[in-house]
Enzyme design. Structure first.
Site, PDB file in Angstrom:
ATOM      1  N   GLU A  30       0.861  -1.176   0.000  1.00 38.21           N
ATOM      2  CA  GLU A  30       0.000   0.000   0.000  1.00 38.21           C
ATOM      3  C   GLU A  30       0.902   1.232   0.000  1.00 38.21           C
ATOM      4  OE1 GLU A  30      -4.199   0.721   2.124  1.00 38.21           O
ATOM      5  OE2 GLU A  30      -2.523   0.721   3.531  1.00 38.21           O
ATOM      6  N   ALA A  66       4.699   0.314   0.163  1.00 34.87           N
ATOM      7  CA  ALA A  66       5.279  -0.406   1.304  1.00 34.87           C
ATOM      8  C   ALA A  66       4.294  -1.476   1.780  1.00 34.87           C
ATOM      9  CB  ALA A  66       5.602   0.561   2.439  1.00 34.87           C
ATOM     10  N   GLU A  70       3.583  -9.554   3.735  1.00 29.55           N
ATOM     11  CA  GLU A  70       4.754  -9.318   4.570  1.00 29.55           C
ATOM     12  C   GLU A  70       4.470  -8.271   5.648  1.00 29.55           C
ATOM     13  OE1 GLU A  70       8.465  -8.859   2.430  1.00 29.55           O
ATOM     14  OE2 GLU A  70       7.639  -9.827   0.649  1.00 29.55           O
ATOM     15  N   MET A 119      12.497 -16.404   0.965  1.00 24.87           N
ATOM     16  CA  MET A 119      13.128 -15.144   0.535  1.00 24.87           C
ATOM     17  C   MET A 119      14.537 -15.042   1.115  1.00 24.87           C
ATOM     18  SD  MET A 119       9.898 -12.503   0.506  1.00 24.87           S
ATOM     19  CE  MET A 119       9.160 -12.985   2.072  1.00 24.87           C
ATOM     20  N   THR A 120      15.407 -15.918   0.626  1.00 20.13           N
ATOM     21  CA  THR A 120      16.763 -16.040   1.155  1.00 20.13           C
ATOM     22  C   THR A 120      17.709 -15.058   0.463  1.00 20.13           C
ATOM     23  OG1 THR A 120      16.808 -18.011  -0.262  1.00 20.13           O
ATOM     24  CG2 THR A 120      16.751 -18.370   2.115  1.00 20.13           C
ATOM     25  N   TYR A 121      17.453 -13.778   0.707  1.00 25.50           N
ATOM     26  CA  TYR A 121      18.302 -12.707   0.197  1.00 25.50           C
ATOM     27  C   TYR A 121      18.044 -11.461   1.035  1.00 25.50           C
ATOM     28  CZ  TYR A 121      13.891 -12.571  -2.445  1.00 25.50           C
ATOM     29  OH  TYR A 121      12.566 -12.629  -2.807  1.00 25.50           O
ATOM     30  N   GLU A 122      18.807 -10.417   0.791  1.00 33.08           N
ATOM     31  CA  GLU A 122      18.717  -9.136   1.499  1.00 33.08           C
ATOM     32  C   GLU A 122      19.305  -9.172   2.901  1.00 33.08           C
ATOM     33  OE1 GLU A 122      16.982  -5.765   0.080  1.00 33.08           O
ATOM     34  OE2 GLU A 122      18.327  -6.967  -1.183  1.00 33.08           O
ATOM     35  N   TRP A 182      14.569 -13.070  -7.635  1.00 36.18           N
ATOM     36  CA  TRP A 182      14.137 -11.685  -7.470  1.00 36.18           C
ATOM     37  C   TRP A 182      15.255 -10.822  -8.036  1.00 36.18           C
ATOM     38  CZ3 TRP A 182       9.882  -9.046  -6.450  1.00 36.18           C
ATOM     39  CH2 TRP A 182       9.997  -7.679  -6.197  1.00 36.18           C
TER      40      TRP A 182
END
Length: 429
Positions: free
Chosen positions: A174, A177, A217, A280-283, A406
């Site tokens: 939204e 974010a 999330e 989500m195995t990054y960042e 991603w």
């Protein structure tokens, strides 16, 4: 496909001769923009059938054969080398290609604004042959349960031409974010859920999507069970429509992990309910954080090993970034963000700054440092053939369903060549 790391004094001619190939083949495979100016310790992929291995101190035929999944007798026969002889250090062995296993691969496709850029559409066309799914990111849920649709451009045609399925990604984004308040409404208001599920199923069946992917999330921690119940209800509706359902999960290492990103994501429940999940195995390294590898192998492994205690391996897609970051030092909390760059840009920048590339063995990721024209020190972490091969090896070792990227749009040609070399990609029937 052979991975070669450039040493001082190397030339493409010499490398091509070593591997019995041509300079043009290496240039094309790596999309080299300055082939006469290689970067020290730059990783190159060399398209050959099988691999060449150069004997290291302590190696035996048995240990080498084991590492490549073959018998030492077969290796000796292929290379016409007597089984009882000692291998000389530096001796070149040819390793024949091994059978590849089938995996699912997907990549998120994120149009910015009201149209699909030519760059993004070209990336989809170029990489769709290597993908099971193109994940359209994202259909944003409105507070009444209706959906704000992203532009598709020619995505449907690209998918059809490459026998690639479409994944409809639903988010609680939204105003740019992830919204905990919106997430709470979705998970607790029955009328909103009814409208949402009607909408996603209608769009999916009309537009040709085969999977509904929920990426909710930063949900309120107390809504974890409400999220599980929503997914159970959604799965029943989605299955009745003849569609698959998947979810995206924050990278947890335990069920008790605290933090706004993690707490409402129940690995055991998602593993039970969904057809498959994306971890989500990054960042770890991210734009507003301190410099480090984006997806360090040691941290990624911890997440996957925890996930395997809660769900079967055949439901797990390993999340993988297709980018890196350039941080200006010193890092200041709350300061300017790091610049996102493609692996190709990272190599170009290293060459322009005359920086030798280093490789961190723990994170299995390349990095380098340089000073810009203003004298500012920079630290760059990115992906290369070595780091992505390490993730492919993890997928093989742990028997995972596959990989989810991603995201499309940043150039990393080595990834796609190595993906094809390591695996057979599942395609829609």
């Amino acid at each position: 496909m052979q991975i070669y790391v450039v040493e001082p004094g190397d030339t493409l001619n010499a490398i091509a001769t070593t591997y019995n190939t041509t300079v043009d083949v290496i240039i094309d495979a790596n999309e080299l923009d300055a082939p006469n100016n290689l970067v020290v310790r730059q990783a190159l992929v060399i398209p050959i059938i099988g691999n060449f291995y150069f004997v290291q101190p302590g190696d035996t035929l048995y240990s080498i054969a084991q590492s490549f999944g073959m018998s030492y007798q077969e290796l000796a026969q292929v290379d016409n080398f007597p089984v009882d002889n000692t291998l000389p250090v530096g001796f070149q062995l040819y390793i024949p290609s091994q059978p590849t296993r089938e995996i699912t691969s997907s990549a998120y496709f994120e149009p910015i604004g009201d149209t699909v850029s030519e760059t993004l559409e070209n990336a989809a066309m170029k990489n769709a042959p290597y993908l099971t799914y193109l994940n359209l990111f994202s259909y944003n849920v409105n507070r009444d349960g209706t959906l704000a649709s992203p532009p598709m451009g020619n995505l449907q045609q690209i998918a059809d031409e490459n026998n690639t399925s479409l994944m409809l990604v639903v988010t609680n984004l939204e105003e740019g974010a992830f919204s905990a308040e919106l997430g709470h409404i979705i998970l607790t208001v029955q009328a909103v859920q009814n409208t949402l599920l009607d909408s996603v199923i209608n769009i999916a069946t009309t537009e040709g999507f085969t999977d509904i992917h929920f990426d909710f999330e930063f949900l309120p921690p107390e809504d974890g069970e409400a999220y599980n119940n929503f997914l159970r209800r959604a799965k029943q509706r989605i299955s009745e429509a003849g569609l698959l359902m998947s979810t995206a999960l924050a990278p947890k290492t335990s069920a008790e992990q605290e933090g706004a990103w993690y707490e409402a994501h129940d690995y055991a429940a998602h593993g039970e309910i969904a057809d498959f999940v994306v971890l989500m195995t990054y960042e770890w390294g991210y734009s507003y954080g301190p410099p480090m590898a984006v997806s360090p192998l040691d941290q990624v492994r911890q997440v996957v090993e925890y996930a395997l205690t809660e769900m079967p391996a055949e439901k797990i897609l390993l999340g993988q970034n297709l980018y890196g970051y350039d941080w200006t030092l010193p890092f200041v909390e709350g300061g300017d963000p790091a610049e996102a760059i493609s692996p190709q840009q990272a190599i170009t920048r290293a060459r322009e700054q005359n920086a030798a590339i280093e490789f961190d063995d723990t994170s299995q990721a390349p990095f380098y440092m340089y000073r810009d024209a203003q004298g500012n020190l920079h630290e760059v972490w990115f992906e290369d053939a070595r780091s992505i091969q390490a993730k492919f090896d993890l997928i093989k070792e742990l028997g995972l369903l596959g990989i989810a990227y991603w995201k499309l749009g940043l150039a990393f040609p080595q990834n796609w060549l190595l993906l094809q070399d390591n695996f057979t990609i599942t395609k829609s029937e």
